[in-house]
Every structure is written in structure tokens, then in C-alpha cells.
Write a protein that holds these residues in place. Structure first.
Motif, mmCIF file in Angstrom:
data_model
loop_
_atom_site.group_PDB
_atom_site.id
_atom_site.type_symbol
_atom_site.label_atom_id
_atom_site.label_comp_id
_atom_site.label_asym_id
_atom_site.label_seq_id
_atom_site.Cartn_x
_atom_site.Cartn_y
_atom_site.Cartn_z
ATOM 1 N N GLN A 111 6.302 -0.722 -0.884
ATOM 2 C CA GLN A 111 6.069 -0.992 0.393
ATOM 3 C C GLN A 111 5.917 0.347 1.229
ATOM 4 O OE1 GLN A 111 8.964 -3.848 1.553
ATOM 5 N NE2 GLN A 111 8.196 -5.503 0.136
ATOM 6 N N CYS A 112 6.942 1.032 1.107
ATOM 7 C CA CYS A 112 6.898 2.407 2.222
ATOM 8 C C CYS A 112 5.458 3.258 1.670
ATOM 9 C CB CYS A 112 8.008 3.289 1.749
ATOM 10 S SG CYS A 112 9.641 2.691 2.348
ATOM 11 N N GLN A 131 -1.514 3.097 4.772
ATOM 12 C CA GLN A 131 -2.385 2.666 5.835
ATOM 13 C C GLN A 131 -2.064 3.615 7.133
ATOM 14 O OE1 GLN A 131 -0.017 -0.986 6.629
ATOM 15 N NE2 GLN A 131 -0.979 -1.999 4.964
ATOM 16 N N ALA A 132 -1.070 4.166 7.265
ATOM 17 C CA ALA A 132 -1.088 5.317 8.374
ATOM 18 C C ALA A 132 -2.005 6.544 7.983
ATOM 19 C CB ALA A 132 0.384 5.737 8.467
ATOM 20 N N ALA A 176 -6.864 9.240 9.483
ATOM 21 C CA ALA A 176 -8.307 9.826 9.311
ATOM 22 C C ALA A 176 -9.164 9.307 10.058
ATOM 23 C CB ALA A 176 -8.620 9.428 7.759
ATOM 24 N N GLN A 177 -9.170 7.864 10.577
ATOM 25 C CA GLN A 177 -10.061 7.256 11.454
ATOM 26 C C GLN A 177 -9.965 7.846 12.954
ATOM 27 O OE1 GLN A 177 -9.127 3.040 11.394
ATOM 28 N NE2 GLN A 177 -10.279 2.911 9.201
ATOM 29 N N ALA A 178 -8.560 8.105 13.190
ATOM 30 C CA ALA A 178 -8.501 8.792 14.671
ATOM 31 C C ALA A 178 -9.034 10.084 14.492
ATOM 32 C CB ALA A 178 -6.849 8.940 14.738
ATOM 33 N N PHE A 179 -8.980 11.078 13.425
ATOM 34 C CA PHE A 179 -9.379 12.333 13.245
ATOM 35 C C PHE A 179 -10.983 12.271 13.517
ATOM 36 C CE2 PHE A 179 -5.466 14.304 11.157
ATOM 37 C CZ PHE A 179 -4.782 14.388 12.269
#
Length: 219
Positions: A116-117, A123-124, A129-132
Motif C-alpha cells: 500500500q505504501c 501515485q505521488a 510528474a504531472q505537476a512538473f
């Protein structure tokens, strides 16, 4: 209840102790063993090693009955110390067995938690990557707009604050370390100062209207 009696009950019960329960008992055992060792050292009358100080004094000043009583106490201490050492060793064995049993029972949940971790981290990472990528697009939009303004011979007057450049540097280092930054925004600060500008006073300046260019006519 003495620690000796407590341990006797523990070893006689059918339900084994947990490793934490045993860990709570061990300091009590060590404390009692230290007390017994100290007392034994004072009254040793076994003939093995040096006689204890109190026993030597009692030989000189006490009655035969008192000497016999101290010898009996010393004999009992020998037995109690042997018992306590044996029980301490048994506790250590039981603790090791409990740790193995507990680890075996907990391992499936621990493995599920690890999975799970990892999923959360993945996901993070995708979100990062999307934020960058969004920074890439926004950064490029700023540089293109500034380039167009400069092309007209006008110096852009809306510049970035120092905090913006600091954030770009920090995020750029993170992007480079994770292999997620390939655009100019993830470069060092001098590039930012040129590409998006720097307000040296740390303020964002209000945009200024372009000054009309003078026209010349021949008489």
C-alpha cells in the motif's frame, strides 16, 4: 508478590507471554538479581572466595546462633540466585520464541502495508510528474511571452520574486534527482533570471503600458 513467585506462575501458565510482557519482567529480574548479589557479597560464608564483611564481623562479635543464622541466609541466597539466573535465561528464550511467533503472525499485514505504501508513493510520483509537466508548460509560456515583448524592443517589467526562483531551484533539484525534469525550469538560477526575470527588490512590478513610438515626417 515477589519476582520469584511471579515467574513461577508465569512458567506454570498455559498461555504464553508476549514479547512486550516478557520485556517488562526482565528489568525486575535484573534488579532483584543485583540485590541478591549485593547481599550475598556482604555475608558470603560459603568458603568460596572472600568471606563477606558482615560475616567476618559476626564471627568475632556474634553468638553461635547468629553465625548459624547468617550461614543459613547465605545458603538460601545461593539457591535464590541460582533460581533467578535460571529463570532469567528461560525468560530470554521465551522472549525470542515470542518474537518469532509474533513476526510470523504480523508478516502478512506488514507485507500488505508495504504494498500500500508503494502504491501511494507511485501515485505521488505520477502526480509529481504531472505537476512538473505543468511547470514546464507555464515556464515556457512565460519565456515565450517575455521573448515576444523583447522582440518589440520593450523590456518586460513583470518579473519573478526571489521566492519564486528559490522554489524553482528546490523543485528543479528534486526533478533532476528523480529524472523528472528536462526543461529549462529545472536548471540553475541564472537561467531563471534570464528566462522569467528577477525583481531585484523582491516585488512583482505592475505591468507598464507600452510607450507609443515617435513617427518622423519630412517637411
Amino acid at each position: 508478590m515477589s519476582i520469584q513467585s511471579t515467574l513461577s506462575q508465569v512458567f506454570g501458565q498455559s498461555v504464553p507471554l508476549s514479547s512486550s510482557e516478557i520485556a517488562d519482567l526482565l528489568p525486575l529480574v535484573n534488579s532483584e538479581l543485583a540485590r541478591l548479589d549485593e547481599r550475598f557479597g556482604l555475608i558470603n560464608s560459603t568458603g568460596k572466595g572472600d568471606n563477606g564483611t558482615l560475616y567476618r564481623e559476626l564471627l568475632l562479635k556474634g553468638t553461635p546462633e547468629q553465625v548459624a543464622e547468617m550461614k543459613a541466609e547465605c545458603d538460601r541466597l545461593v539457591i535464590e540466585r541460582d533460581q533467578l539466573r535460571a529463570k532469567s535465561r528461560k525468560l530470554a528464550e521465551l522472549k525470542q520464541a515470542a518474537l518469532i511467533t509474533e513476526a510470523t503472525a504480523e508478516l502478512p499485514d506488514l507485507q500488505r502495508n508495504l504494498i500500500q505504501c508503494i502504491e501511494v508513493a507511485e501515485q505521488a510520483r505520477r502526480a509529481l510528474a504531472q505537476a512538473f509537466s505543468a511547470i514546464d508548460a507555464a515556464y515556457n509560456a512565460v519565456t515565450v511571452a517575455r521573448g515576444r515583448i523583447k522582440f518589440t524592443g520593450t523590456e518586460p517589467t513583470v518579473n519573478a520574486q526571489l521566492g519564486t526562483l528559490s522554489s524553482l531551484n528546490a523543485l528543479g533539484a528534486l526533478a533532476r534527482a528523480g529524472g523528472l525534469g528536462n526543461g529549462p525550469w529545472s536548471s540553475d538560477r541564472p537561467w531563471h533570471e534570464e528566462n522569467i526575470g528577477l525583481d531585484r527588490g523582491g516585488r512583482i512590478q505592475a505591468p507598464q503600458a507600452a510607450q507609443p513610438q515617435a513617427t518622423w515626417s519630412q517637411a
